[in-house]
Motif scaffolding. Structure first.
Motif, PDB file in Angstrom:
ATOM      1  N   ASP A  15      -5.304  35.466  -5.209  1.00  0.00           N
ATOM      2  CA  ASP A  15      -4.671  36.409  -6.139  1.00  0.00           C
ATOM      3  C   ASP A  15      -4.730  35.890  -7.572  1.00  0.00           C
ATOM      4  OD1 ASP A  15      -4.068  38.036  -3.988  1.00  0.00           O
ATOM      5  OD2 ASP A  15      -1.922  37.581  -3.982  1.00  0.00           O
ATOM      6  N   TRP A  31       2.384  46.408  -9.072  1.00  0.00           N
ATOM      7  CA  TRP A  31       1.815  45.583  -8.013  1.00  0.00           C
ATOM      8  C   TRP A  31       2.168  46.136  -6.643  1.00  0.00           C
ATOM      9  CZ3 TRP A  31      -2.153  42.730  -8.220  1.00  0.00           C
ATOM     10  CH2 TRP A  31      -2.448  41.943  -9.338  1.00  0.00           C
ATOM     11  N   ILE A  35      -0.645  47.454  -4.101  1.00  0.00           N
ATOM     12  CA  ILE A  35      -0.854  46.753  -2.824  1.00  0.00           C
ATOM     13  C   ILE A  35      -0.592  47.682  -1.650  1.00  0.00           C
ATOM     14  CG2 ILE A  35      -0.034  44.870  -1.336  1.00  0.00           C
ATOM     15  CD1 ILE A  35       0.452  43.262  -3.974  1.00  0.00           C
ATOM     16  N   PHE A  76      -3.211  41.434   2.406  1.00  0.00           N
ATOM     17  CA  PHE A  76      -2.286  42.130   1.510  1.00  0.00           C
ATOM     18  C   PHE A  76      -0.823  41.802   1.779  1.00  0.00           C
ATOM     19  CE2 PHE A  76      -6.059  44.915   1.182  1.00  0.00           C
ATOM     20  CZ  PHE A  76      -6.248  44.790  -0.187  1.00  0.00           C
ATOM     21  N   SER A  79       0.382  38.830  -0.272  1.00  0.00           N
ATOM     22  CA  SER A  79       0.398  39.235  -1.686  1.00  0.00           C
ATOM     23  C   SER A  79       1.636  40.073  -1.982  1.00  0.00           C
ATOM     24  CB  SER A  79      -0.853  40.049  -2.036  1.00  0.00           C
ATOM     25  OG  SER A  79      -1.998  39.261  -1.981  1.00  0.00           O
ATOM     26  N   LEU A  80       1.882  41.064  -1.136  1.00  0.00           N
ATOM     27  CA  LEU A  80       3.045  41.929  -1.325  1.00  0.00           C
ATOM     28  C   LEU A  80       4.333  41.118  -1.222  1.00  0.00           C
ATOM     29  CD1 LEU A  80       4.255  44.755  -1.671  1.00  0.00           C
ATOM     30  CD2 LEU A  80       4.041  45.045   0.814  1.00  0.00           C
TER      31      LEU A  80
END
Length: 125
Positions: A15, A31, A35, A76, A79-80
């Motif tokens: 990321d 974001w 995402i 993902f 990241s989330l």
């Protein structure tokens, strides 16, 4: 470092690289929206691998491709999680707590309505 922490660390590195190289500047809401849209897209790709269309001939599931799409979702999720301030340890702890709550609901040990399992006639005989 455990496996979940490793996944989080690797995803953070990816990321950070993407953000720096592409000069991305987003707020948390942007974001989260981005995402989750990406996750929706991955879920649709999974759905397209499945024979859900009852009006068509069934097709064999390409398990290798299905697994790849599931792993795309796993990229993902960390990241989330990180964008909303969760660490790997937070995810583990919150998951464990929620998992117990879900078991309690299924076992009728919750005050939350709508989870009681109704006995069937055959079970009552």
């Amino acid at each position: 470092m455990d496996k979940l922490e490793t996944i989080f660390a690797l995803q953070k590195k990816l990321d950070d690289k993407i953000i720096e190289e592409r000069q991305i500047d987003k707020n948390v809401a942007d974001w989260v929206l981005g995402i989750t849209v990406a996750m929706d897209s991955e879920i649709e790709e999974i759905r397209q691998l499945l024979p859900w269309k009852w009006w068509k001939n069934e097709k064999e599931i390409d398990m290798e491709e299905l697994r790849k799409e599931v792993i795309d979702l796993w990229h993902f999720l960390p990241s989330l999680s990180m964008k909303v301030g969760l660490t790997a340890e937070d995810v583990y702890n919150m998951y464990m707590k929620k998992n117990q709550e879900n078991h309690d609901r299924q076992d009728g040990k919750s005050s939350k309505e709508g989870y009681a399992v109704k006995a069937t006639e055959s079970a009552l005989k």
